[in-house]
Design an enzyme around this catalytic site. Sequence first.
Site, PDB file in Angstrom:
ATOM      1  N   CYS A 118       0.811  -1.224   0.000  1.00 33.40           N
ATOM      2  CA  CYS A 118       0.000   0.000   0.000  1.00 33.40           C
ATOM      3  C   CYS A 118       0.842   1.272   0.000  1.00 33.40           C
ATOM      4  O   CYS A 118       0.456   2.264  -0.621  1.00 33.40           O
ATOM      5  CB  CYS A 118      -0.983  -0.001   1.167  1.00 33.40           C
ATOM      6  SG  CYS A 118      -0.226  -0.081   2.801  1.00 33.40           S
ATOM      7  N   LYS A 191      -6.600  -8.708  11.038  1.00 27.24           N
ATOM      8  CA  LYS A 191      -6.480  -7.270  10.797  1.00 27.24           C
ATOM      9  C   LYS A 191      -7.824  -6.769  10.283  1.00 27.24           C
ATOM     10  O   LYS A 191      -8.294  -7.182   9.226  1.00 27.24           O
ATOM     11  CB  LYS A 191      -5.373  -6.988   9.787  1.00 27.24           C
ATOM     12  CG  LYS A 191      -5.182  -5.513   9.478  1.00 27.24           C
ATOM     13  CD  LYS A 191      -4.028  -5.304   8.499  1.00 27.24           C
ATOM     14  CE  LYS A 191      -3.848  -3.843   8.155  1.00 27.24           C
ATOM     15  NZ  LYS A 191      -2.728  -3.627   7.206  1.00 27.24           N
ATOM     16  N   ARG A 201      -2.388   6.437   7.887  1.00 28.58           N
ATOM     17  CA  ARG A 201      -2.420   6.649   6.445  1.00 28.58           C
ATOM     18  C   ARG A 201      -1.837   8.003   6.068  1.00 28.58           C
ATOM     19  O   ARG A 201      -1.285   8.168   4.990  1.00 28.58           O
ATOM     20  CB  ARG A 201      -3.848   6.467   5.936  1.00 28.58           C
ATOM     21  CG  ARG A 201      -4.251   4.993   6.021  1.00 28.58           C
ATOM     22  CD  ARG A 201      -5.702   4.715   5.710  1.00 28.58           C
ATOM     23  NE  ARG A 201      -5.963   3.287   5.881  1.00 28.58           N
ATOM     24  CZ  ARG A 201      -7.155   2.738   5.824  1.00 28.58           C
ATOM     25  NH1 ARG A 201      -8.220   3.501   5.589  1.00 28.58           N
ATOM     26  NH2 ARG A 201      -7.309   1.432   5.992  1.00 28.58           N
ATOM     27  N   ARG A 213     -10.776  -0.848   1.901  1.00 32.74           N
ATOM     28  CA  ARG A 213     -10.065  -2.126   1.988  1.00 32.74           C
ATOM     29  C   ARG A 213     -10.938  -3.233   2.579  1.00 32.74           C
ATOM     30  O   ARG A 213     -10.433  -4.243   3.068  1.00 32.74           O
ATOM     31  CB  ARG A 213      -8.788  -1.944   2.814  1.00 32.74           C
ATOM     32  CG  ARG A 213      -7.807  -0.988   2.129  1.00 32.74           C
ATOM     33  CD  ARG A 213      -6.488  -0.884   2.858  1.00 32.74           C
ATOM     34  NE  ARG A 213      -5.571  -0.057   2.079  1.00 32.74           N
ATOM     35  CZ  ARG A 213      -4.825   0.914   2.573  1.00 32.74           C
ATOM     36  NH1 ARG A 213      -4.866   1.200   3.865  1.00 32.74           N
ATOM     37  NH2 ARG A 213      -4.016   1.617   1.795  1.00 32.74           N
ATOM     38  N   LYS A 244      -4.984  -6.686  15.113  1.00 29.83           N
ATOM     39  CA  LYS A 244      -4.861  -5.255  14.853  1.00 29.83           C
ATOM     40  C   LYS A 244      -6.230  -4.720  14.433  1.00 29.83           C
ATOM     41  O   LYS A 244      -6.832  -5.283  13.516  1.00 29.83           O
ATOM     42  CB  LYS A 244      -3.842  -5.013  13.737  1.00 29.83           C
ATOM     43  CG  LYS A 244      -3.653  -3.555  13.350  1.00 29.83           C
ATOM     44  CD  LYS A 244      -2.697  -3.408  12.181  1.00 29.83           C
ATOM     45  CE  LYS A 244      -2.557  -1.944  11.806  1.00 29.83           C
ATOM     46  NZ  LYS A 244      -1.690  -1.747  10.623  1.00 29.83           N
ATOM     47  N   SER A 269      -2.415   3.761  15.364  1.00 26.79           N
ATOM     48  CA  SER A 269      -2.251   5.212  15.346  1.00 26.79           C
ATOM     49  C   SER A 269      -3.450   5.953  15.931  1.00 26.79           C
ATOM     50  O   SER A 269      -3.283   6.945  16.652  1.00 26.79           O
ATOM     51  CB  SER A 269      -1.997   5.674  13.917  1.00 26.79           C
ATOM     52  OG  SER A 269      -3.061   5.297  13.054  1.00 26.79           O
ATOM     53  N   TYR A 308       3.169   3.131  19.465  1.00 25.13           N
ATOM     54  CA  TYR A 308       3.861   4.411  19.308  1.00 25.13           C
ATOM     55  C   TYR A 308       4.182   5.021  20.669  1.00 25.13           C
ATOM     56  O   TYR A 308       4.969   5.973  20.741  1.00 25.13           O
ATOM     57  CB  TYR A 308       2.995   5.365  18.484  1.00 25.13           C
ATOM     58  CG  TYR A 308       2.653   4.806  17.118  1.00 25.13           C
ATOM     59  CD1 TYR A 308       3.562   4.882  16.069  1.00 25.13           C
ATOM     60  CD2 TYR A 308       1.434   4.162  16.890  1.00 25.13           C
ATOM     61  CE1 TYR A 308       3.259   4.336  14.825  1.00 25.13           C
ATOM     62  CE2 TYR A 308       1.131   3.621  15.658  1.00 25.13           C
ATOM     63  CZ  TYR A 308       2.047   3.706  14.628  1.00 25.13           C
ATOM     64  OH  TYR A 308       1.751   3.151  13.408  1.00 25.13           O
TER      65      TYR A 308
END
Length: 319
Positions: A118, A191, A201, A213, A244, A269, A308
């Site tokens: 991607c 996922k 993204r 998707r 995920k 994220s 993160y």
Amino acid sequence: MIRRRRLRVSENIRAMVQENSLRIAELVYPIFIIDGDDKKNPINSMPGIYQYSIDRLGEELERVRACGIKSVLLFGIPEHKDEIGSEAYNKEGIIQRAIRHIKANYRELTVIADICLCEYTDHGHCGIVRNGQVINDDTLLLLSKAAVTCVMAGADIIAPSDMMDGHVEAIRRALDEEGFVNTPIMAYSAKFASGYYAPFREAAHSAPGFGDRKTYQMDYANGREAVREIEDDIREGADIIMVKPALAYLDVVQSAAQTGYPVAVYNVSGEYAMVKAAAALGYLDEKKVVLENLMAMKRAGANIIITYHALDAAQWLSE
């Protein structure tokens, strides 16, 4: 009277009977690497996270080293994109060069290479597109080539995130044929097509150019289907299975843990951005909420947490 509070009367007693714990060794830190020179681009929706060019990657890796983090997950952002994502499997591509740089200068780090198309396709989908459809089987060859080039560059673990059917088997076969029989596969097994990915993204320049998707990522309403996906990846040769996103899918994490295989979760994220935004407004204590969230993932059965928050969490755990 049953007095369960007896075991909560002091910090030492609470620690003695604590059922789960977080370790820095379980944390994986994602890093975005972009083509070019002298780049450190802030990601507006993810405060504290940046895109780094290879010549400035050391700034972040020194922080990783100082915190005691042992593993990083790499995402490449190429200068050139095309309809077949050719930079994903270019031996001199951005991710391959970044892996070589890290293994030359930070040999102690475990490098996990995300395998997907991607970030590398001009249409932003995770596979080859024909007539508006993502073509599963033809994509497998390109994913396999990407995996092999990353391992040749020095990647320690391969993590296919594309959600194509049969991708683990195809990649395992390709790695074995090249002699990389000891390279583990961390499969993005369950996922989901999630709204929590929006900041990623922006970070990875990977939004689909048309549609969505949902024809290959999972419906977030389905838990039993997730178990079937996980079982398929195990049969195909996955060494580690992943769920995920993480926080909204802890029931799936519990199911994954029942397989007996190591379970990774991706604290994605959007989950990161929500905490950061609320903390910036003074609505919650960032340290308390982050550690509580990560512990919830461990309690559900996760062995590995991709987040993160890793650098901050490592510092807090060290304290």
